[in-house]
Design an enzyme around this catalytic site. Structure first.
Site, mmCIF file in Angstrom:
data_model
loop_
_atom_site.group_PDB
_atom_site.id
_atom_site.type_symbol
_atom_site.label_atom_id
_atom_site.label_comp_id
_atom_site.label_asym_id
_atom_site.label_seq_id
_atom_site.Cartn_x
_atom_site.Cartn_y
_atom_site.Cartn_z
ATOM 1 N N LYS A 1 38.434 -53.070 28.736
ATOM 2 C CA LYS A 1 39.254 -52.341 29.708
ATOM 3 C C LYS A 1 40.052 -53.305 30.593
ATOM 4 O O LYS A 1 41.214 -53.051 30.913
ATOM 5 C CB LYS A 1 38.365 -51.455 30.587
ATOM 6 C CG LYS A 1 37.692 -50.315 29.815
ATOM 7 C CD LYS A 1 36.965 -49.398 30.766
ATOM 8 C CE LYS A 1 36.101 -48.356 30.066
ATOM 9 N NZ LYS A 1 36.803 -47.503 29.093
ATOM 10 N N LYS B 1 33.529 -50.614 38.176
ATOM 11 C CA LYS B 1 32.145 -50.291 38.549
ATOM 12 C C LYS B 1 31.279 -50.312 37.291
ATOM 13 O O LYS B 1 31.373 -49.442 36.432
ATOM 14 C CB LYS B 1 32.026 -48.903 39.194
ATOM 15 C CG LYS B 1 30.620 -48.720 39.790
ATOM 16 C CD LYS B 1 30.215 -47.287 40.007
ATOM 17 C CE LYS B 1 29.613 -46.613 38.827
ATOM 18 N NZ LYS B 1 28.354 -47.188 38.314
ATOM 19 N N SER C 1 27.639 -50.121 35.096
ATOM 20 C CA SER C 1 26.484 -49.216 35.137
ATOM 21 C C SER C 1 25.451 -49.740 36.122
ATOM 22 O O SER C 1 25.203 -50.947 36.206
ATOM 23 C CB SER C 1 25.865 -49.119 33.749
ATOM 24 O OG SER C 1 24.566 -48.578 33.837
ATOM 25 N N GLY D 1 28.816 -40.885 29.294
ATOM 26 C CA GLY D 1 28.427 -39.637 28.659
ATOM 27 C C GLY D 1 29.478 -38.551 28.877
ATOM 28 O O GLY D 1 30.313 -38.639 29.783
ATOM 29 N N ALA E 1 29.132 -35.524 29.987
ATOM 30 C CA ALA E 1 29.004 -34.809 31.268
ATOM 31 C C ALA E 1 29.712 -35.592 32.369
ATOM 32 O O ALA E 1 30.489 -35.017 33.165
ATOM 33 C CB ALA E 1 27.532 -34.614 31.611
ATOM 34 N N GLU F 1 36.236 -42.560 27.290
ATOM 35 C CA GLU F 1 35.555 -42.843 26.018
ATOM 36 C C GLU F 1 34.145 -42.296 26.173
ATOM 37 O O GLU F 1 33.333 -42.863 26.908
ATOM 38 C CB GLU F 1 35.515 -44.358 25.769
ATOM 39 C CG GLU F 1 36.873 -45.026 25.718
ATOM 40 C CD GLU F 1 37.708 -44.555 24.553
ATOM 41 O OE1 GLU F 1 37.142 -44.096 23.542
ATOM 42 O OE2 GLU F 1 38.944 -44.620 24.652
ATOM 43 N N CYS G 1 27.850 -45.357 20.961
ATOM 44 C CA CYS G 1 28.555 -44.079 20.842
ATOM 45 C C CYS G 1 28.906 -43.762 19.403
ATOM 46 O O CYS G 1 29.128 -42.610 19.065
ATOM 47 C CB CYS G 1 29.821 -44.151 21.680
ATOM 48 S SG CYS G 1 30.769 -45.622 21.325
ATOM 49 N N GLU H 1 23.369 -36.128 21.481
ATOM 50 C CA GLU H 1 23.176 -37.571 21.417
ATOM 51 C C GLU H 1 21.739 -37.888 21.819
ATOM 52 O O GLU H 1 21.331 -37.542 22.931
ATOM 53 C CB GLU H 1 24.086 -38.244 22.449
ATOM 54 C CG GLU H 1 25.380 -38.737 21.911
ATOM 55 C CD GLU H 1 26.094 -39.636 22.907
ATOM 56 O OE1 GLU H 1 26.144 -39.293 24.104
ATOM 57 O OE2 GLU H 1 26.610 -40.675 22.495
ATOM 58 N N GLU I 1 40.947 -46.943 23.560
ATOM 59 C CA GLU I 1 40.937 -48.357 23.952
ATOM 60 C C GLU I 1 41.567 -49.163 22.822
ATOM 61 O O GLU I 1 41.714 -48.681 21.712
ATOM 62 C CB GLU I 1 39.497 -48.833 24.160
ATOM 63 C CG GLU I 1 38.846 -48.262 25.399
ATOM 64 C CD GLU I 1 37.384 -48.685 25.520
ATOM 65 O OE1 GLU I 1 36.901 -48.781 26.641
ATOM 66 O OE2 GLU I 1 36.738 -48.895 24.486
HETATM 67 P P1 NAD Z 1 26.545 -42.342 31.985
HETATM 68 O O1 NAD Z 1 27.493 -41.224 31.790
HETATM 69 O O2 NAD Z 1 25.202 -42.060 32.512
HETATM 70 O O3 NAD Z 1 27.187 -43.448 32.955
HETATM 71 C C1 NAD Z 1 28.368 -44.131 32.603
HETATM 72 C C2 NAD Z 1 29.000 -44.675 33.875
HETATM 73 O O4 NAD Z 1 29.536 -43.573 34.623
HETATM 74 C C3 NAD Z 1 28.023 -45.387 34.825
HETATM 75 O O5 NAD Z 1 28.674 -46.487 35.406
HETATM 76 C C4 NAD Z 1 27.723 -44.312 35.854
HETATM 77 O O6 NAD Z 1 27.309 -44.851 37.090
HETATM 78 C C5 NAD Z 1 29.067 -43.625 35.957
HETATM 79 N N1 NAD Z 1 29.034 -42.251 36.445
HETATM 80 C C6 NAD Z 1 28.190 -41.273 36.068
HETATM 81 N N2 NAD Z 1 28.505 -40.126 36.707
HETATM 82 C C7 NAD Z 1 29.571 -40.388 37.500
HETATM 83 C C8 NAD Z 1 30.359 -39.617 38.396
HETATM 84 N N3 NAD Z 1 30.108 -38.326 38.611
HETATM 85 N N4 NAD Z 1 31.387 -40.207 39.039
HETATM 86 C C9 NAD Z 1 31.668 -41.508 38.804
HETATM 87 N N5 NAD Z 1 30.947 -42.307 37.979
HETATM 88 C C10 NAD Z 1 29.909 -41.747 37.319
HETATM 89 O O7 NAD Z 1 26.457 -43.083 30.551
HETATM 90 P P2 NAD Z 1 25.453 -44.237 30.107
HETATM 91 O O8 NAD Z 1 24.104 -43.653 29.919
HETATM 92 O O9 NAD Z 1 25.618 -45.457 30.939
HETATM 93 O O10 NAD Z 1 26.082 -44.584 28.674
HETATM 94 C C11 NAD Z 1 25.801 -43.851 27.540
HETATM 95 C C12 NAD Z 1 26.925 -42.893 27.210
HETATM 96 O O11 NAD Z 1 28.157 -43.596 27.088
HETATM 97 C C13 NAD Z 1 26.701 -42.222 25.870
HETATM 98 O O12 NAD Z 1 27.055 -40.870 25.965
HETATM 99 C C14 NAD Z 1 27.648 -42.965 24.952
HETATM 100 O O13 NAD Z 1 28.044 -42.244 23.809
HETATM 101 C C15 NAD Z 1 28.786 -43.259 25.855
HETATM 102 N N6 NAD Z 1 29.555 -44.391 25.356
HETATM 103 C C16 NAD Z 1 30.772 -44.141 24.800
HETATM 104 C C17 NAD Z 1 31.504 -45.182 24.265
HETATM 105 C C18 NAD Z 1 32.851 -44.935 23.632
HETATM 106 O O14 NAD Z 1 33.552 -45.902 23.356
HETATM 107 N N7 NAD Z 1 33.239 -43.687 23.409
HETATM 108 C C19 NAD Z 1 30.998 -46.485 24.297
HETATM 109 C C20 NAD Z 1 29.748 -46.699 24.884
HETATM 110 C C21 NAD Z 1 29.034 -45.645 25.408
#
Ligand code: NAD
Length: 519
Positions: free
Chosen positions: A162, A176, A178, A230, A232, A251, A285, A399, A477
């Site tokens: 990114k 930001k 994780s 994710g 959601a 993504e 993912c 998932e 991306e």
């Molecule tokens: P997550 O959704 O729990 O968190 C991802 C990020 O979003 C974290 O930094 C979290 O703090 C932030 N976040 C969560 N809710 C938020 C909100 N309401 N406002 C702002 N920020 C928020 O995901 P995770 O458990 O860290 O990662 C796993 C998920 O990511 C899986 O669903 C996976 O498929 C997906 N993923 C997708 C790709 C892709 O390229 N499509 C790559 C890697 C992971």
């Protein structure tokens, strides 16, 4: 703990205190908190965004020449290469991923900086075929302050994917990471500073999604949000970003199908399935979680997969052991999710456990690591109890984000495609066949943003990576598209007619009934 290091947010070219709740960083292989990270409070977010905005307006980076920006990206790649051993060790520690995965992945990140440096040096500006004595060219200008939100599974890879196009385009970025894996992204701050990135262009703010993340994505000065996470989280962030009329790239989740046709080389397919499904302990993912195989292959495929899984399990141990095959899941919560989905499928009677399916405990055969302390789950294969019955389970649809695959059979190509498309997700897909026509035909009909044939999970800075269905995200991306998505076009139109010509032709309100021009 004596060796517990505290990491600070990165703002304005230096470490800055974070006033949010501290984040403990756990080693998922041992359950031990080995570091702490200060997190950014909403007022820290406000200050960081204002600084990023002022820096953008100053033009120190946003209007710097492309060659200057390209040189900084190239220098960042060089400096990153010097930091690899430290970054790899920390990445292993915070994600629990086996060191051999990280030794392969982290050095590849240099390519993203070099690719976008190359884009800057070679990009040409189109001149458009406008009517009349007009010279119309297209500029690409940066957007302003952009926010990037990254997940736990590939902390550095996704940050770099990114950052490289966003910085190349001249934006100010606030990243930001994780809350589970915040450390290595913070170390990118000093690398960029040493590479010559002006202070204030890059901020890295650790924190929870619900506080720091929310404050970042809601800010009115933010012109684009780019999130990987994710589905959601993606939906919830998207609704906020839409309200601000800012741009959005997301993504999100996946449930990748992997279709094995009867012409496939079975040994190569099994190696491909193991790689596609179990890399990062299945926490990717594009993990090939739905294996759709021709009926005639099922008995042999099941046996070969069980043997492969058994070999991987035997070689699980400390992630920092170079011989370790696969690490633990990221957290006890993630372990519980995987256990619940597998148990529900098997106990419900729709699925038959081929191998795995139980949390690992006791001492590892590989190196006596106490597996009970971490979140180790073995590679697991689940088959249908009766024809296609496994497709009724949550495991088929949701998932699991763990090393768990579901195996179903098919008779015809049409059924294989139907099963592959039986998902709300559409990110990655794999096809294994030696029949070239079939490879083309089937890849055209699978609803996903990426289709691999006789391989899986290939990633290159030039190759677009994004979902084809909304549950898997918006935009992509990599490649020129990602760079363009971090810019907006500016159309500049110059009238090069002489003054005499303009006076003769361009008095719109001249008196009389003669024709006037349009355009
Ligand atoms: P997550 O959704 O729990 O968190 C991802 C990020 O979003 C974290 O930094 C979290 O703090 C932030 N976040 C969560 N809710 C938020 C909100 N309401 N406002 C702002 N920020 C928020 O995901 P995770 O458990 O860290 O990662 C796993 C998920 O990511 C899986 O669903 C996976 O498929 C997906 N993923 C997708 C790709 C892709 O390229 N499509 C790559 C890697 C992971």
């Amino acid at each position: 703990m004596a060796d517990k290091h505290t990491f600070l947010p990165w703002v304005g070219g230096r470490e800055a205190p974070g006033h949010g709740d501290p984040i403990p960083v756990e080693d998922p292989a041992t359950g031990r908190i080995f570091a702490e990270c200060q997190s950014a409070s909403p007022s820290d977010v406000e200050a960081a965004i204002q600084l990023a905005h002022q820096t953008f307006k100053s033009g120190v980076w946003s209007r710097a020449s492309r060659h200057v920006r390209a040189d900084v990206l190239d220098k960042a790649a060089e400096l990153l290469s010097h930091e690899l051993p430290r970054l790899i060790d920390l990445e292993v520690r915070q994600t629990g991923r086996a060191i051999r995965e990280m030794r392969a992945q982290v050095p590849s990140l240099l390519r993203w900086f070099r690719y976008y440096a190359g884009v800057l040096r070679t990009e040409e500006r189109p001149v458009l075929p406008t009517v009349g004595k007009l010279h119309n060219w297209l500029e690409r200008v940066p957007l302003g302050v952009v926010v990037q939100i990254t997940p736990f599974n590939h902390p550095l890879l996704i940050a770099v994917k990114k950052l490289a196009p966003a910085l190349a385009a001249g934006n100010s970025v606030v990243l930001k990471p994780s809350e589970l894996t915040p450390i290595t992204s913070l170390l990118l701050g000093p690398i960029f500073k040493s590479a010559g990135l002006p202070d204030g262009v890059l901020g890295v703010l650790p924190g929870l999604g619900s506080t720091t993340g929310r404050a970042l994505v809601s800010h009115r000065l933010v012109r684009k949000v780019d999130v990987t996470g994710g589905t959601a989280a993606g939906r919830s962030i998207g609704s906020i970003v839409g309200g601000n009329l800012a741009r959005y790239t997301a993504e999100l989740g996946g449930k990748a199908p992997l279709v094995v046709f009867d012409t496939a080389n079975l040994e190569a397919a099994v190696n491909g399935i193991a790689f596609g499904s179990f890399i990062a302990s299945g926490q990717t993912c594009v993990a090939s979680t739905r294996i759709i195989a021709h009926q005639s292959l099922l008995p042999e495929l099941e046996q070969m997969l069980a043997e492969k899984c058994e070999s991987i399990t035997r070689h699980m141990g400390s992630p920092s052991n170079a011989e370790s095959s696969m690490g633990p899941l990221i957290s006890s919560r993630q372990l519980q999710t995987v256990e619940a989905l597998v148990d529900a499928a098997v106990v419900g009677g729709a699925a038959r456990l081929v191998c795995g399916g139980q949390r690992m405990t006791g001492l590892a055969a590989l190196d006596s690591t106490d597996l009970s302390k971490g979140y180790f789950y073995p590679p697991t294969v689940i088959a249908s109890a009766s024809e296609h019955s496994v497709t009724t389970t949550r495991l088929w649809r949701e998932e699991a984000f763990g090393p768990v695959i579901v195996l179903v059979g098919f008779d015809t190509e049409a059924t294989a495609i139907e099963l592959a498309n039986d998902s709300e997700f559409g990110l990655g897909a794999g096809i294994w066949t030696q029949d070239l026509s079939q490879a083309f035909r089937v890849s055209e009909q699978i609803d996903s943003g990426i289709v691999w044939v006789n391989t899986h999970h290939r990633n290159d800075p030039s190759s677009p990576w994004g979902g084809a269905t909304s549950a898997s995200g918006v935009g992509s991306e990599n490649g020129l598209d990602a760079y363009h998505a971090y810019t907006t076009t500016k159309s500049v139109i110059i009238n090069y007619a002489s003054t005499e010509e303009s006076l003769a032709a361009d008095d719109w309100f001249r008196q009389g009934a003669g024709d006037v021009r349009y355009g």
